[in-house]
Design a protein around this motif. Structure first.
Motif, PDB file in Angstrom:
ATOM      1  N   LYS A   1       0.838  -1.087  -0.226  1.00  0.00           N
ATOM      2  CA  LYS A   1      -0.127   0.033   0.005  1.00  0.00           C
ATOM      3  C   LYS A   1       0.913   1.166   0.042  1.00  0.00           C
ATOM      4  O   LYS A   1       0.420   2.417   0.555  1.00  0.00           O
ATOM      5  CB  LYS A   1      -0.849   0.017   1.146  1.00  0.00           C
ATOM      6  CG  LYS A   1      -1.759  -1.245   1.233  1.00  0.00           C
ATOM      7  CD  LYS A   1      -2.951  -1.195   0.760  1.00  0.00           C
ATOM      8  CE  LYS A   1      -3.469  -2.645   0.815  1.00  0.00           C
ATOM      9  NZ  LYS A   1      -4.206  -2.970  -0.494  1.00  0.00           N
TER      10      LYS A   1
ATOM     11  N   ASP B   1      -0.770   4.096  -2.014  1.00  0.00           N
ATOM     12  CA  ASP B   1      -1.996   4.581  -1.205  1.00  0.00           C
ATOM     13  C   ASP B   1      -1.539   5.423  -0.466  1.00  0.00           C
ATOM     14  O   ASP B   1      -2.082   6.478   0.080  1.00  0.00           O
ATOM     15  CB  ASP B   1      -2.753   3.553  -0.495  1.00  0.00           C
ATOM     16  CG  ASP B   1      -3.694   2.767  -1.528  1.00  0.00           C
ATOM     17  OD1 ASP B   1      -3.620   2.958  -2.555  1.00  0.00           O
ATOM     18  OD2 ASP B   1      -4.092   1.422  -0.970  1.00  0.00           O
TER      19      ASP B   1
ATOM     20  N   LEU C   1      -0.461   8.755  -2.048  1.00  0.00           N
ATOM     21  CA  LEU C   1      -1.750   9.456  -2.322  1.00  0.00           C
ATOM     22  C   LEU C   1      -2.526  10.420  -1.311  1.00  0.00           C
ATOM     23  O   LEU C   1      -3.072  11.005  -1.701  1.00  0.00           O
ATOM     24  CB  LEU C   1      -2.793   8.394  -3.179  1.00  0.00           C
ATOM     25  CG  LEU C   1      -2.252   8.126  -4.495  1.00  0.00           C
ATOM     26  CD1 LEU C   1      -3.068   7.072  -5.127  1.00  0.00           C
ATOM     27  CD2 LEU C   1      -2.122   9.182  -5.531  1.00  0.00           C
TER      28      LEU C   1
ATOM     29  N   LEU D   1      -5.756   2.708  -9.865  1.00  0.00           N
ATOM     30  CA  LEU D   1      -5.152   3.396  -8.645  1.00  0.00           C
ATOM     31  C   LEU D   1      -6.799   4.271  -8.217  1.00  0.00           C
ATOM     32  O   LEU D   1      -7.050   4.437  -6.952  1.00  0.00           O
ATOM     33  CB  LEU D   1      -4.268   4.148  -8.380  1.00  0.00           C
ATOM     34  CG  LEU D   1      -2.871   3.207  -8.305  1.00  0.00           C
ATOM     35  CD1 LEU D   1      -1.606   4.056  -8.577  1.00  0.00           C
ATOM     36  CD2 LEU D   1      -2.857   2.353  -7.277  1.00  0.00           C
ATOM     37  N   ILE D   2      -7.156   4.934  -9.127  1.00  0.00           N
ATOM     38  CA  ILE D   2      -8.445   5.934  -8.769  1.00  0.00           C
ATOM     39  C   ILE D   2      -9.654   5.067  -8.325  1.00  0.00           C
ATOM     40  O   ILE D   2     -10.137   4.186  -9.284  1.00  0.00           O
ATOM     41  CB  ILE D   2      -8.517   6.840  -9.778  1.00  0.00           C
ATOM     42  CG1 ILE D   2      -7.330   8.070 -10.045  1.00  0.00           C
ATOM     43  CG2 ILE D   2      -9.862   7.865  -9.397  1.00  0.00           C
ATOM     44  CD1 ILE D   2      -7.420   8.921 -11.057  1.00  0.00           C
ATOM     45  N   LYS D   3     -10.181   5.020  -7.268  1.00  0.00           N
ATOM     46  CA  LYS D   3     -11.432   4.188  -6.855  1.00  0.00           C
ATOM     47  C   LYS D   3     -12.545   5.169  -6.891  1.00  0.00           C
ATOM     48  O   LYS D   3     -12.540   6.492  -6.351  1.00  0.00           O
ATOM     49  CB  LYS D   3     -11.075   3.592  -5.477  1.00  0.00           C
ATOM     50  CG  LYS D   3      -9.794   2.677  -5.560  1.00  0.00           C
ATOM     51  CD  LYS D   3      -9.681   1.752  -4.558  1.00  0.00           C
ATOM     52  CE  LYS D   3      -8.426   1.130  -4.637  1.00  0.00           C
ATOM     53  NZ  LYS D   3      -7.171   1.452  -3.631  1.00  0.00           N
TER      54      LYS D   3
END
Ligand SMILES: Nc1ncnc2c1ncn2[C@@H]1O[C@H](COP(=O)(O)OP(=O)(O)OP(=O)(O)O)[C@@H](O)[C@H]1O
Ligand SMILES: [Mg+2]
Lengths: 263, 318
Positions: A99, A102, A105, A261-263
């Motif tokens: 992660k 994450d 980000l 990666l964009i959720k």
């Protein structure tokens, strides 16, 4: 949507590169071993063992020893492997299992910067491995200087090309085991048929044409020419091919990783 | 027909001028509305809680707030700025503890802080100073060189809390910061959070521990299936929805059920247990105890948990 459409890369991508470099500094002694010994093993097995059978190989009409023919290809393969494996398995572990992306980000880093930093890092590993191999192989007197020095920037270019396509696979592969597929279908054929162990001219015409699609073919051509010091204008085509390969796969890798990666 | 045009932007900007978060938004994953039109604001310096059962949409909500997930529709302002345009400056002013542990296992405890500081462009000298402070703050300065994978669960959580403080954030976002911790570790972490709150930090916290929310949150919302059910101060919510006291009766007799019905008392019937909301009637417990109870019958203070269970139901949600 605006996040999706516009590319946002500032020089902050170096922060991602630095993170990987910090980790590398902890394990550099181990990382140094493969590029140090691998060429020795290959040169011993193929160069000396097989070379005795093969004898001389014709390169642009002039005879060269099999070991001198093979050594540059080993460097090219190493450039490919370092970047490709860094941006597939290693990046996947950071993205999916650790992660790490994450966490990044949640800081002022963009996805584009993270991916750029990863690819540039992969290329950096190619350069480091190349420098070590080049040193070892030079001890055998198999590298022509000063042209051989150009192999270092070339390793960076090749590293970006193979890192970008590796990152593309990272963007689309569901699980880490699935990397077997691109390796079996993409890396292994290149390893064998890119003019690495025998001249591509020995292949049937259709296979020669196919080999020209492989980026490794062009990388091998370039490293070999620089190692043997036979530089011709023709080489520019191979440089151009690699540059275009980067220009195509780098943005594709960004797009696929954003999707992922964009959720 | 008379149309009056009011620029909604002007009204909005007045509203969110001194809020740290203003949000009114939706998030869909395909057909699933994970966040189905929620509306809340968080004032500067306050601790705001988002409560909800598993799958309520808490993580999805905070992820939109810190710019990890794009919202499907709506307005979201953080520090009065637009997350889509000004994400970089917003992110440099907030700290985030994600629900999943994202500490860097390749790095040591101290390196985790230093490398994170670089992502914020904090100069190395300042970063080392701050890392030292934070390690003292979470009592891990004697483990600075340890691998983060070698830390215990409680130490790991403390690290997860410390790392987003490296950039001196104005807003701290915590997604279930104490899940899986033993009582000692939770109390320790709460103490740290209270110290941070006293220092003026704005906190947005998600949790499904009611005692945590009661203790830390100035205001909170309870979310369920992507919607906000109620909003308010913990004490007010308890008073409004359950009253001061709760009576719990084990194996209730039928005549007790009849009594409860006849008195129009709010209650919850779990079969082998009856939960009666006192609604401020202090005599009720004695009456019920004397007349209907043979076995277990207790009177206790109403808690946020009662509110939560009453509003979101008692059955498993997922
Ligand atoms: N990336 C995603 N793709 C599709 N659906 C998702 C995604 N992330 C979350 N969801 C769905 O959105 C809903 C809300 O999930 P969310 O993670 O926000 O819940 P939560 O309140 O944080 O729950 P928990 O307490 O378990 O952490 C769930 O139904 C979940 O399955
Ligand atoms: Mg969650």
């Amino acid at each position: 949507m605006s996040i999706l459409l516009s590319v946002s890369i500032s020089k902050r991508f170096w922060r991602v590169w630095q993170r990987n470099f910090t980790v590398y500094q902890k394990i550099w002694k181990i990382s140094f071993i493969p590029p140090l010994f691998e060429p020795l093993f290959y040169l011993l097995a193929f160069g000396i063992g097989l070379g005795a059978l093969v004898g001389k190989i014709s390169y642009h009409g002039a005879p060269v020893s099999y070991i001198a023919f093979l050594a540059p290809a080993l460097i090219a393969v190493n450039i490919m492997n370092n970047a490709f494996f860094e941006n597939t398995y290693a990046s996947f572990v950071r993205m999916y299992h650790q992660k790490t992306f994450d966490a990044m980000l949640a800081t002022p880093l963009s996805i584009d910067e993270i991916i750029t930093g990863e690819i540039i890092w992969g290329a950096t590993k190619s350069v480091i491995a190349t420098a070590i191999m080049l040193t070892v192989i030079s001890l055998f007197g198999l590298i022509h200087y000063p042209s051989g020095l150009l192999i270092l920037p070339l390793a960076f270019l090749g590293g970006i090309a193979f890192g970008a396509i590796g990152m593309y696979f990272t963007g689309i592969t569901p699980t880490i085991d699935m990397f077997n597929l691109p390796i079996f279908l993409f890396v292994t054929p290149m390893f064998l048929f890119s003019g690495t162990f025998f001249p591509a001219e020995n292949l049937p015409a259709w296979a020669q044409a196919m080999a020209l699609i492989f980026p490794l073919t062009h990388l091998v051509t370039l490293v070999r020419a620089l190692s043997l010091g036979s530089i011709t204008a023709h080489l520019l085509w191979s440089v151009m091919y690699l540059v275009i390969f980067c220009l195509v796969f780098f943005p594709i890798a960004l797009i696929k990783m954003r999707r992922r990666l964009i959720k | 027909m008379i149309l009056i045009f009011i620029n909604p932007r002007i009204l909005l900007s007045d509203y969110y001028q001194d809020t740290d978060i203003y949000c009114r938004m939706k998030k869909k994953f395909g057909d699933l509305a994970a966040v189905d039109g929620i509306n809340f604001h968080v004032n500067a310096g306050e601790c705001f809680g988002i409560l909800g059962p598993n799958g309520a949409g808490k993580t999805t909500t905070v992820r939109m707030v810190y710019g990890f997930s794009p919202k499907t529709a709506g307005t979201l302002k953080v520090f009065g700025l637009d997350i889509e345009k000004d994400w970089r400056s917003i992110k440099s002013r907030i700290g985030v503890c994600q629900q999943e542990n994202s500490l860097d296992p390749d790095l040591s405890v101290e390196q985790n802080l230093l490398v994170f500081a670089r992502y914020f462009n904090i100069p190395p000298g300042r970063a080392r100073e701050k890392a030292q402070q934070l390690l003292q703050f979470i009592s891990l300065d004697n483990r600075r060189g340890a691998k983060v994978t070698a830390l215990s669960g409680g130490m790991t959580r403390r690290m997860i809390l410390a790392r987003p403080l490296i950039n001196d954030p104005e807003l701290l976002i915590l997604d279930e910061p104490t899940t899986g911790l033993d009582p000692q570790a939770r109390h320790q972490l709460w103490q740290r959070l209270e110290e941070l709150k006293t220092g003026g930090l704005t906190v947005l916290l998600t949790t499904h521990y009611m005692d945590e929310a009661s203790r830390l949150c100035d205001r909170l919302v309870i979310m369920h299936q992507g919607k906000i059910l109620v909003e308010g101060k913990p004490a007010d919510l308890i008073r409004e929805h359950v009253g001061h006291n709760v009576i719990e009766v084990d194996d209730p007799a039928e005549n007790l059920r009849a009594f409860v019905n006849s008195q129009n008392l709010e209650c919850e019937d779990l079969g082998h247990r009856l939960i009666i909301y006192g609604q401020g009637r202090d005599d009720l417990f004695h009456e019920i105890g004397d007349r209907f109870c043979t076995g277990g019958c207790i009177l206790r203070m109403a808690t946020l948990e009662d509110v939560f269970l009453k509003l979101t139901g008692r059955e498993l949600k997922e």
